[in-house]
Design an enzyme around this catalytic site. Structure first.
Site, mmCIF file in Angstrom:
data_model
loop_
_atom_site.group_PDB
_atom_site.id
_atom_site.type_symbol
_atom_site.label_atom_id
_atom_site.label_comp_id
_atom_site.label_asym_id
_atom_site.label_seq_id
_atom_site.Cartn_x
_atom_site.Cartn_y
_atom_site.Cartn_z
ATOM 1 N N SER A 94 0.832 -1.113 0.162
ATOM 2 C CA SER A 94 0.216 -0.010 0.141
ATOM 3 C C SER A 94 0.769 1.210 -0.048
ATOM 4 O O SER A 94 1.684 1.420 -0.754
ATOM 5 C CB SER A 94 -1.063 -0.021 1.047
ATOM 6 O OG SER A 94 -1.965 0.780 1.042
ATOM 7 N N ASP A 224 -9.665 -5.317 -4.652
ATOM 8 C CA ASP A 224 -9.100 -4.215 -3.780
ATOM 9 C C ASP A 224 -10.111 -3.231 -3.483
ATOM 10 O O ASP A 224 -10.341 -2.533 -4.543
ATOM 11 C CB ASP A 224 -7.749 -3.949 -4.131
ATOM 12 C CG ASP A 224 -6.806 -3.072 -2.965
ATOM 13 O OD1 ASP A 224 -7.720 -2.267 -2.444
ATOM 14 O OD2 ASP A 224 -5.754 -3.361 -2.996
ATOM 15 N N HIS A 253 -7.366 -5.886 -0.435
ATOM 16 C CA HIS A 253 -6.480 -4.923 0.122
ATOM 17 C C HIS A 253 -5.297 -5.512 0.919
ATOM 18 O O HIS A 253 -3.960 -5.858 0.949
ATOM 19 C CB HIS A 253 -6.633 -3.624 0.389
ATOM 20 C CG HIS A 253 -5.718 -2.552 0.326
ATOM 21 N ND1 HIS A 253 -5.026 -2.077 -0.544
ATOM 22 C CD2 HIS A 253 -5.249 -1.986 1.519
ATOM 23 C CE1 HIS A 253 -3.867 -1.371 -0.051
ATOM 24 N NE2 HIS A 253 -4.011 -1.261 1.099
#
Length: 273
Positions: A94, A224, A253
């Site tokens: 991320s 995601d 995610h």
């Protein structure tokens, strides 16, 4: 263990094992603890595993200033210099994916970096603007800012549901995973978390991707809900000189946690190629 940066910030880090180093970069608003399943796996495979808490996060100093991507990367450089890390694999999830690609593009030469892995990464850029018309509307990040600033304890509880895909039909919800995410988030500083939202949503990593010379593996879940695959991972791999994409139907995610056996195996195969 900790190092102190040139501007007086203490950066907490873990450093386990021997062998080729793998350096892990966590996502917002978490800590190095988010890599538990990867660090255990790779240290048992004979690698040296290193992970730090980004400034303002986890056990590092709860900073008021410097909560931006360029400073995050300078902190990583100082940690790598202190540990004299060479020939490393850098892995980011991320926000940490953005941190990785900027670090690698800027400081990855002279044998410092061997390969990189971007997992559910915010690259090349998340926010919708005139240069990124298919991005996430700015209002979404304004809402994240508002909730972080005014309702963090409950918002961080709620955020775990889409983060791990627990709102999908048939999902097996783990309260322990949700609690651990919340625990990590609440360890960090509210000001640093607030500032980091701009860092992960507005930073443009296009040139970093284009200027990266080492092989890069891009891993992204097609379901995601936090960092949409179509405008990030799917695009990022096309900008790399030596990129490889693996996308996963239905993965969320937070797939390094929920799908750790699959993710770990694919990273290991890439490292050993």
């Amino acid at each position: 263990m900790k190092i102190t940066t040139t501007d007086g910030v203490e950066i907490y880090y873990k450093d386990w094992g021997t062998g080729q180093p793998i350096v892990f970069h966590h996502g917002w608003p978490l800590s190095s603890d988010d890599w538990d399943l990867q660090m255990m796996f790779f240290v048992q495979k004979g690698y040296r595993v290193i992970a730090h808490d980004r400034r303002g996060h986890g056990r590092s100093t709860q900073t008021s200033e410097g909560n931006n991507m360029d400073t995050y990367v300078e902190d990583v450089k100082q940690l790598m210099d202190a540990l004299n890390i060479q020939n490393a694999i850098h892995i980011g999830h991320s926000t940490g994916g953005g941190e990785v690609i900027r670090y690698v593009a800027k400081y990855g030469g002279n044998g410092r970096v061997a390969k990189a892995v971007l997992i559910s990464a915010v690259t090349p850029i998340m926010v919708k603007n005139e240069n990124n018309p298919n991005g996430v509307p700015p209002e979404v990040f304004d809402e994240i800012r508002k909730n972080t600033a005014t309702n963090r304890t409950q918002y961080f509880q709620d955020f775990t549901t889409p983060f791990f895909g627990y709102n999908r039909e048939g999902a097996k919800v783990s309260q322990g995973i949700k609690d651990n995410w919340w625990r990590q988030g609440m360890m960090g500083g509210i000001k640093a978390h607030y500032d980091c939202i701009a860092a992960f949503s507005e930073t443009d990593f296009t040139n970093d991707l284009k200027n990266t010379e080492v092989p890069v593996l891009v891993l992204h879940g097609e379901d995601d809900q936090i960092v949409p695959f179509e405008t990030t991972g799917k695009i990022a791999v096309t900008l790399l000189k030596n990129g490889k994409l693996i996308s996963y139907p239905g993965f969320p995610h937070g797939m390094p946690t929920t799908e750790a056996p699959t993710i770990n195996a694919d990273i290991l195969a890439f490292i050993e190629e």
